[in-house]
Design an enzyme around this catalytic site. Structure first.
Site, PDB file in Angstrom:
ATOM      1  N   HIS A   9      -5.102   9.582   0.606  1.00 28.96           N
ATOM      2  CA  HIS A   9      -5.220   8.704   1.775  1.00 28.96           C
ATOM      3  C   HIS A   9      -6.195   9.245   2.814  1.00 28.96           C
ATOM      4  O   HIS A   9      -6.107   8.938   4.007  1.00 28.96           O
ATOM      5  CB  HIS A   9      -3.860   8.419   2.421  1.00 28.96           C
ATOM      6  CG  HIS A   9      -3.848   7.112   3.166  1.00 28.96           C
ATOM      7  ND1 HIS A   9      -4.152   7.003   4.504  1.00 28.96           N
ATOM      8  CD2 HIS A   9      -3.587   5.855   2.745  1.00 28.96           C
ATOM      9  CE1 HIS A   9      -4.076   5.743   4.884  1.00 28.96           C
ATOM     10  NE2 HIS A   9      -3.737   5.019   3.827  1.00 28.96           N
TER      11      HIS A   9
ATOM     12  N   ASP B 237       0.818  -1.211   0.000  1.00 22.95           N
ATOM     13  CA  ASP B 237       0.000   0.000   0.000  1.00 22.95           C
ATOM     14  C   ASP B 237       0.855   1.265   0.000  1.00 22.95           C
ATOM     15  O   ASP B 237       1.965   1.295   0.546  1.00 22.95           O
ATOM     16  CB  ASP B 237      -0.870   0.053   1.257  1.00 22.95           C
ATOM     17  CG  ASP B 237      -2.125  -0.781   1.150  1.00 22.95           C
ATOM     18  OD1 ASP B 237      -2.219  -1.594   0.216  1.00 22.95           O
ATOM     19  OD2 ASP B 237      -2.995  -0.632   2.026  1.00 22.95           O
TER      20      ASP B 237
ATOM     21  N   HIS C 294       3.689  -2.116   3.410  1.00 21.78           N
ATOM     22  CA  HIS C 294       3.822  -0.784   2.814  1.00 21.78           C
ATOM     23  C   HIS C 294       5.242  -0.616   2.306  1.00 21.78           C
ATOM     24  O   HIS C 294       6.192  -0.718   3.094  1.00 21.78           O
ATOM     25  CB  HIS C 294       3.521   0.305   3.854  1.00 21.78           C
ATOM     26  CG  HIS C 294       2.163   0.222   4.465  1.00 21.78           C
ATOM     27  ND1 HIS C 294       1.878  -0.593   5.537  1.00 21.78           N
ATOM     28  CD2 HIS C 294       1.003   0.853   4.141  1.00 21.78           C
ATOM     29  CE1 HIS C 294       0.600  -0.457   5.855  1.00 21.78           C
ATOM     30  NE2 HIS C 294       0.042   0.412   5.028  1.00 21.78           N
TER      31      HIS C 294
ATOM     32  N   HIS D 188      -5.298   3.169  -4.271  1.00 18.25           N
ATOM     33  CA  HIS D 188      -5.351   3.385  -2.819  1.00 18.25           C
ATOM     34  C   HIS D 188      -5.739   4.828  -2.502  1.00 18.25           C
ATOM     35  O   HIS D 188      -5.364   5.365  -1.456  1.00 18.25           O
ATOM     36  CB  HIS D 188      -4.002   3.031  -2.183  1.00 18.25           C
ATOM     37  CG  HIS D 188      -4.058   2.871  -0.692  1.00 18.25           C
ATOM     38  ND1 HIS D 188      -5.051   2.153  -0.036  1.00 18.25           N
ATOM     39  CD2 HIS D 188      -3.223   3.325   0.293  1.00 18.25           C
ATOM     40  CE1 HIS D 188      -4.828   2.178   1.261  1.00 18.25           C
ATOM     41  NE2 HIS D 188      -3.729   2.886   1.490  1.00 18.25           N
TER      42      HIS D 188
END
Length: 253
Positions: free
Chosen positions: A119, A64, A209, A115
């Site tokens: 965010h 991510d 990540h 994604h």
């Protein structure tokens, strides 16, 4: 520290427990997605020589919020290990600033996914805000790779009926996870490795990540040990195959 990184401090258990709290749709497991496939789709997978995760012990590696500075090193490792992963890319300050890396991710056979743009938690936005977060990243990725993603991961795993509706409208399935190293909280690569190995299971979806310093060095050891345990690494679409990821639907092991 960027705001989106601060938001990763929610524990994985809490995030998943709350992920679909405001959503009327029950999550679909990889095995249920496979079971829903038609006979023709099953025959097509067999004819194409694809991995049948109903017969093989599969696991999906996902990353991510990249690409980050270490993503090229990660891609080198994945290429060496002959593993394909799924990358849920962040639009602002990532996709738009590293188009060559995005292009390489797609060219090397990894799944490119969405994604959001900044965010922001999608369950805190109205439909227009959700649409903006997702569509901007869709367009940015399409401009680089020529294709729009079919998968998205909501920040913190938080979704609701509005997120589901907009995702369906944009042709995006929602993908959560079953294992996380909380790599936002440590630079200890060995600890990251241990946490993932302790949580790994068949049909699992691993969340890491590629923007944190301890993560990329941990990946080769994770891959080697899980291969020793008999796992086959696949992308999320391959984990669901011969089933398809339906837009709007939530997928979680």
């Amino acid at each position: 520290m960027p705001e989106y990184r601060k938001k990763f401090t929610v524990t994985a258990v809490a995030a998943l427990a709350l992920a679909i709290g405001g959503c009327s749709m029950e999550p679909t497991s990889p095995s249920a997605a496979r079971d829903s496939a038609s006979a023709a789709e099953s025959l097509s997978l067999s004819a194409a020589g694809g991995t049948d995760c109903a017969k093989v012990k599969c696991i999906a590696l996902t990353f991510d919020a990249g690409p980050g500075k270490d993503t090229p090193k990660l891609l080198d490792s994945l290429k060496e290990k002959q593993v394909h992963a799924t990358f849920f890319l962040l639009g602002e300050n990532h996709v738009v600033k590293q188009p060559d890396v995005v292009r390489r991710i797609a060219a090397e056979g990894h799944e490119v996914a969405n994604h959001t743009w900044s965010h922001h938690r999608l369950d805190e936005l109205d439909a227009d805000g959700i649409r903006n977060e997702l569509s901007r990243t869709q367009e940015a990725i399409a401009k680089i790779t020529g294709s729009r993603p079919t998968l998205m991961r909501p920040p913190q795993g938080r979704t609701d009926d509005d997120v589901t509706s907009v995702s369906r409208e944009l042709g995006l399935a929602q993908v959560l996870w079953s294992a996380t190293a909380k790599d936002y909280s440590t630079t200890d690569s060995e600890l990251i490795r241990k946490r993932i190995l302790d949580q790994a299971g068949r049909d699992g979806i691993i969340l890491l990540h590629d923007i944190y310093d301890g993560t990329v060095p941990a990946v080769p050891g994770i891959i080697d040990e899980l291969k020793n345990r008999g796992y086959t690494f696949v992308t999320v679409p391959d984990l669901l195959a011969p089933g398809k990821a339906n837009p709007g639907e939530v997928y979680r092991p």
